[in-house]
Design a protein around this motif. Structure first.
Motif, PDB file in Angstrom:
ATOM      1  N   TRP A  19       0.816  -1.212   0.000  1.00 32.60           N
ATOM      2  CA  TRP A  19       0.000   0.000   0.000  1.00 32.60           C
ATOM      3  C   TRP A  19       0.852   1.265   0.000  1.00 32.60           C
ATOM      4  O   TRP A  19       0.399   2.324  -0.465  1.00 32.60           O
ATOM      5  CB  TRP A  19      -0.960  -0.014   1.182  1.00 32.60           C
ATOM      6  CG  TRP A  19      -2.002  -1.062   1.006  1.00 32.60           C
ATOM      7  CD1 TRP A  19      -2.171  -2.206   1.726  1.00 32.60           C
ATOM      8  CD2 TRP A  19      -3.038  -1.082   0.004  1.00 32.60           C
ATOM      9  NE1 TRP A  19      -3.224  -2.945   1.242  1.00 32.60           N
ATOM     10  CE2 TRP A  19      -3.770  -2.277   0.194  1.00 32.60           C
ATOM     11  CE3 TRP A  19      -3.396  -0.217  -1.015  1.00 32.60           C
ATOM     12  CZ2 TRP A  19      -4.855  -2.618  -0.614  1.00 32.60           C
ATOM     13  CZ3 TRP A  19      -4.477  -0.555  -1.814  1.00 32.60           C
ATOM     14  CH2 TRP A  19      -5.193  -1.737  -1.619  1.00 32.60           C
ATOM     15  N   GLU A  20       2.073   1.167   0.465  1.00 32.04           N
ATOM     16  CA  GLU A  20       2.990   2.306   0.358  1.00 32.04           C
ATOM     17  C   GLU A  20       3.255   2.621  -1.110  1.00 32.04           C
ATOM     18  O   GLU A  20       3.284   3.794  -1.521  1.00 32.04           O
ATOM     19  CB  GLU A  20       4.297   1.990   1.082  1.00 32.04           C
ATOM     20  CG  GLU A  20       5.296   3.146   1.061  1.00 32.04           C
ATOM     21  CD  GLU A  20       6.576   2.808   1.792  1.00 32.04           C
ATOM     22  OE1 GLU A  20       7.261   3.749   2.248  1.00 32.04           O
ATOM     23  OE2 GLU A  20       6.907   1.610   1.920  1.00 32.04           O
ATOM     24  N   GLU A  21       3.433   1.566  -1.929  1.00 29.47           N
ATOM     25  CA  GLU A  21       3.661   1.759  -3.357  1.00 29.47           C
ATOM     26  C   GLU A  21       2.403   2.292  -4.051  1.00 29.47           C
ATOM     27  O   GLU A  21       2.483   3.174  -4.900  1.00 29.47           O
ATOM     28  CB  GLU A  21       4.109   0.440  -3.999  1.00 29.47           C
ATOM     29  CG  GLU A  21       5.496  -0.013  -3.586  1.00 29.47           C
ATOM     30  CD  GLU A  21       6.563   1.008  -3.974  1.00 29.47           C
ATOM     31  OE1 GLU A  21       6.535   1.481  -5.139  1.00 29.47           O
ATOM     32  OE2 GLU A  21       7.403   1.339  -3.114  1.00 29.47           O
ATOM     33  N   VAL A  22       1.249   1.757  -3.689  1.00 32.95           N
ATOM     34  CA  VAL A  22      -0.008   2.227  -4.279  1.00 32.95           C
ATOM     35  C   VAL A  22      -0.221   3.702  -3.955  1.00 32.95           C
ATOM     36  O   VAL A  22      -0.672   4.485  -4.811  1.00 32.95           O
ATOM     37  CB  VAL A  22      -1.187   1.381  -3.756  1.00 32.95           C
ATOM     38  CG1 VAL A  22      -2.519   2.004  -4.195  1.00 32.95           C
ATOM     39  CG2 VAL A  22      -1.085  -0.060  -4.254  1.00 32.95           C
ATOM     40  N   PRO A  31       3.761  13.858   3.143  1.00 37.61           N
ATOM     41  CA  PRO A  31       3.832  12.391   3.196  1.00 37.61           C
ATOM     42  C   PRO A  31       3.579  11.870   4.607  1.00 37.61           C
ATOM     43  O   PRO A  31       3.783  12.585   5.596  1.00 37.61           O
ATOM     44  CB  PRO A  31       5.266  12.091   2.739  1.00 37.61           C
ATOM     45  CG  PRO A  31       6.026  13.351   2.957  1.00 37.61           C
ATOM     46  CD  PRO A  31       5.057  14.477   2.822  1.00 37.61           C
ATOM     47  N   CYS A  32       3.115  10.635   4.681  1.00 38.25           N
ATOM     48  CA  CYS A  32       2.816  10.057   5.987  1.00 38.25           C
ATOM     49  C   CYS A  32       4.102   9.738   6.743  1.00 38.25           C
ATOM     50  O   CYS A  32       5.169   9.556   6.146  1.00 38.25           O
ATOM     51  CB  CYS A  32       1.971   8.789   5.833  1.00 38.25           C
ATOM     52  SG  CYS A  32       2.836   7.391   5.098  1.00 38.25           S
ATOM     53  N   THR A  33       3.980   9.680   8.049  1.00 40.57           N
ATOM     54  CA  THR A  33       5.119   9.289   8.892  1.00 40.57           C
ATOM     55  C   THR A  33       5.105   7.796   9.194  1.00 40.57           C
ATOM     56  O   THR A  33       6.123   7.227   9.555  1.00 40.57           O
ATOM     57  CB  THR A  33       5.083  10.072  10.220  1.00 40.57           C
ATOM     58  OG1 THR A  33       3.806   9.878  10.849  1.00 40.57           O
ATOM     59  CG2 THR A  33       5.301  11.561   9.974  1.00 40.57           C
ATOM     60  N   LYS A  34       3.928   7.168   9.051  1.00 39.23           N
ATOM     61  CA  LYS A  34       3.799   5.729   9.275  1.00 39.23           C
ATOM     62  C   LYS A  34       2.715   5.185   8.349  1.00 39.23           C
ATOM     63  O   LYS A  34       1.584   5.681   8.365  1.00 39.23           O
ATOM     64  CB  LYS A  34       3.453   5.446  10.733  1.00 39.23           C
ATOM     65  CG  LYS A  34       3.570   3.979  11.134  1.00 39.23           C
ATOM     66  CD  LYS A  34       3.458   3.819  12.636  1.00 39.23           C
ATOM     67  CE  LYS A  34       3.601   2.366  13.068  1.00 39.23           C
ATOM     68  NZ  LYS A  34       4.898   1.780  12.690  1.00 39.23           N
ATOM     69  N   GLY A  49      -0.182  10.714   9.802  1.00 41.33           N
ATOM     70  CA  GLY A  49       0.673  11.879   9.619  1.00 41.33           C
ATOM     71  C   GLY A  49       0.625  12.476   8.235  1.00 41.33           C
ATOM     72  O   GLY A  49       1.075  13.604   8.018  1.00 41.33           O
ATOM     73  N   GLY A  50       0.073  11.735   7.277  1.00 39.62           N
ATOM     74  CA  GLY A  50      -0.006  12.238   5.914  1.00 39.62           C
ATOM     75  C   GLY A  50      -1.139  13.236   5.738  1.00 39.62           C
ATOM     76  O   GLY A  50      -2.133  13.206   6.467  1.00 39.62           O
ATOM     77  N   ALA A 123      -4.835  12.414   6.597  1.00 42.04           N
ATOM     78  CA  ALA A 123      -5.201  11.151   5.962  1.00 42.04           C
ATOM     79  C   ALA A 123      -6.107  10.302   6.830  1.00 42.04           C
ATOM     80  O   ALA A 123      -6.902   9.507   6.323  1.00 42.04           O
ATOM     81  CB  ALA A 123      -3.941  10.358   5.607  1.00 42.04           C
ATOM     82  N   THR A 124      -6.004  10.453   8.139  1.00 46.07           N
ATOM     83  CA  THR A 124      -6.821   9.652   9.055  1.00 46.07           C
ATOM     84  C   THR A 124      -8.142  10.325   9.422  1.00 46.07           C
ATOM     85  O   THR A 124      -8.922   9.781  10.203  1.00 46.07           O
ATOM     86  CB  THR A 124      -6.034   9.341  10.338  1.00 46.07           C
ATOM     87  OG1 THR A 124      -5.486  10.558  10.856  1.00 46.07           O
ATOM     88  CG2 THR A 124      -4.911   8.349  10.067  1.00 46.07           C
ATOM     89  N   ASP A 125      -8.411  11.514   8.857  1.00 46.03           N
ATOM     90  CA  ASP A 125      -9.719  12.150   9.064  1.00 46.03           C
ATOM     91  C   ASP A 125     -10.795  11.357   8.336  1.00 46.03           C
ATOM     92  O   ASP A 125     -10.523  10.726   7.302  1.00 46.03           O
ATOM     93  CB  ASP A 125      -9.711  13.584   8.512  1.00 46.03           C
ATOM     94  CG  ASP A 125      -9.016  14.557   9.445  1.00 46.03           C
ATOM     95  OD1 ASP A 125      -8.777  14.187  10.608  1.00 46.03           O
ATOM     96  OD2 ASP A 125      -8.712  15.671   8.998  1.00 46.03           O
TER      97      ASP A 125
END
Length: 328
Positions: A19-22, A31-34, A49-50, A123-125
């Motif tokens: 999913w990091e590649e996607v 960009p996300c931190t995790k 974090g993204g 991203a987590t909203d």
């Protein structure tokens, strides 16, 4: 190894990397931190974090890349006999500044539309809130496509019917024929194979994996892939008790089915549509399909009624064809 099998296996064996590649296909403001945040198991979160904007990714960036005149949406209504093609540029133009908790006339608003900048969101909203059934917000039934319906549709529409299995809770297909990766052979009655990201298991009531071809409860190994539900609205406790509690480490779909020796998934019914008769598990859908095979039967519905000896027994209601001679 086939293209599908290779892609699917990578998504299961190394979900975080997959999913990091996607995610690199999206535009990220930050960009996300995790990639996978598992600090609060079984409540997983992706891309912590993204920051990004889904509207920008879905529309704006395609216009900026020179694809503004490309069709984004085809509106085809057989009810009003209307067919409209909407381009990415039109989507970007027809935006409106809305205030929540109000009713608006869309056509009126878009006539006086103005350019509105995309806003960065975490991203987590929450992206959106969906009712799981009608307007009740209470999880109920997805609907199975039975083999007779598929064969009827293929005959009269003269096109292949590609079945799939998904839920409101997942937002996208759990099982399907992944035409964008590889077209798999169609098995009538099956939704095909699990989509990358979904490890589907058929479990008994104790959580043991059922052998191929045997009916059981369909569960998905956690974590669920990105884009799926993270909770129920203002009811995290019910989210846990309804989906995660019965099988630790799994998401309980609420559907029953089986998996054959080729890995194809067959959805049979909701778990609560199984009738327990003297220790035997009877599927309402299977009974209905048998009844509908009779030439005089148009439709059938089956449900369980209490029985003092056997616990439950099936009761079937049938609708006969118009040509049926009821005096027979």
């Amino acid at each position: 190894m086939s293209c599908y099998q290779s892609t699917y296996q990578t998504s299961i064996d190394n979900a975080e990397k997959f999913w990091e590649e996607v995610a690199k296909e999206l535009y990220w403001d930050k960009p996300c931190t995790k990639v996978l945040d598992d600090r609060d198991k079984p409540f997983y979160r992706w891309f912590t974090g993204g920051e990004l904007n889904i509207c920008y990714n879905a529309v704006d960036r395609h216009v900026l890349a020179g694809h503004g005149e490309q069709t984004a949406i085809v509106y085809d209504s057989p009810v009003t006999n209307t067919k409209t093609y909407i381009s990415y540029a039109q989507l970007k133009e027809n935006v409106a500044d809305l205030i929540t908790d109000r009713d608006y006339d869309w056509d009126e608003l878009t006539m006086k539309n103005k350019e509105i900048d995309c806003v960065q969101t975490v991203a987590t909203d929450p992206l959106y809130i969906l009712y799981t059934s009608g307007t009740t917000g209470q999880p109920k039934a997805g609907e199975r496509t039975d083999p007779d319906t598929i064969l009827w549709a293929e005959k009269h529409l003269n096109i292949p019917v590609i079945d799939h299995w998904w839920q409101t809770e997942t937002s996208w297909a759990i099982v399907g024929n992944p035409l964008g990766i590889e077209k798999l052979p169609i098995k009538v009655g099956s939704s095909s194979k699990p989509i990358p990201g979904y490890l589907v298991k058929v479990l008994d009531d104790q959580g043991n994996i059922k052998p191929c071809g045997e009916l059981g409860n369909l569960a998905i190994k956690l974590p669920l892939p990105p884009g799926t539900l993270v909770t129920l609205w203002k009811n995290k406790g019910r989210y846990y008790s309804s989906y995660l509690e019965k099988y630790p480490g799994y998401y309980l779909s609420g559907d029953s089915g089986l998996q054959d020796e080729d890995g194809y998934i067959f959805i049979m019914s909701r778990i609560d549509d199984v009738i327990n008769t003297a220790g035997h598990r009877l599927l309402t859908k299977q009974i209905e399909e048998i009844l509908c095979d009779h030439p005089d039967v148009a439709e059938a519905a089956t449900f369980g009624i209490k029985d003092e000896v056997k616990g439950e027994i099936p009761l079937a209601l049938v609708v006969c064809n118009a040509q049926t001679n009821l005096s027979k």
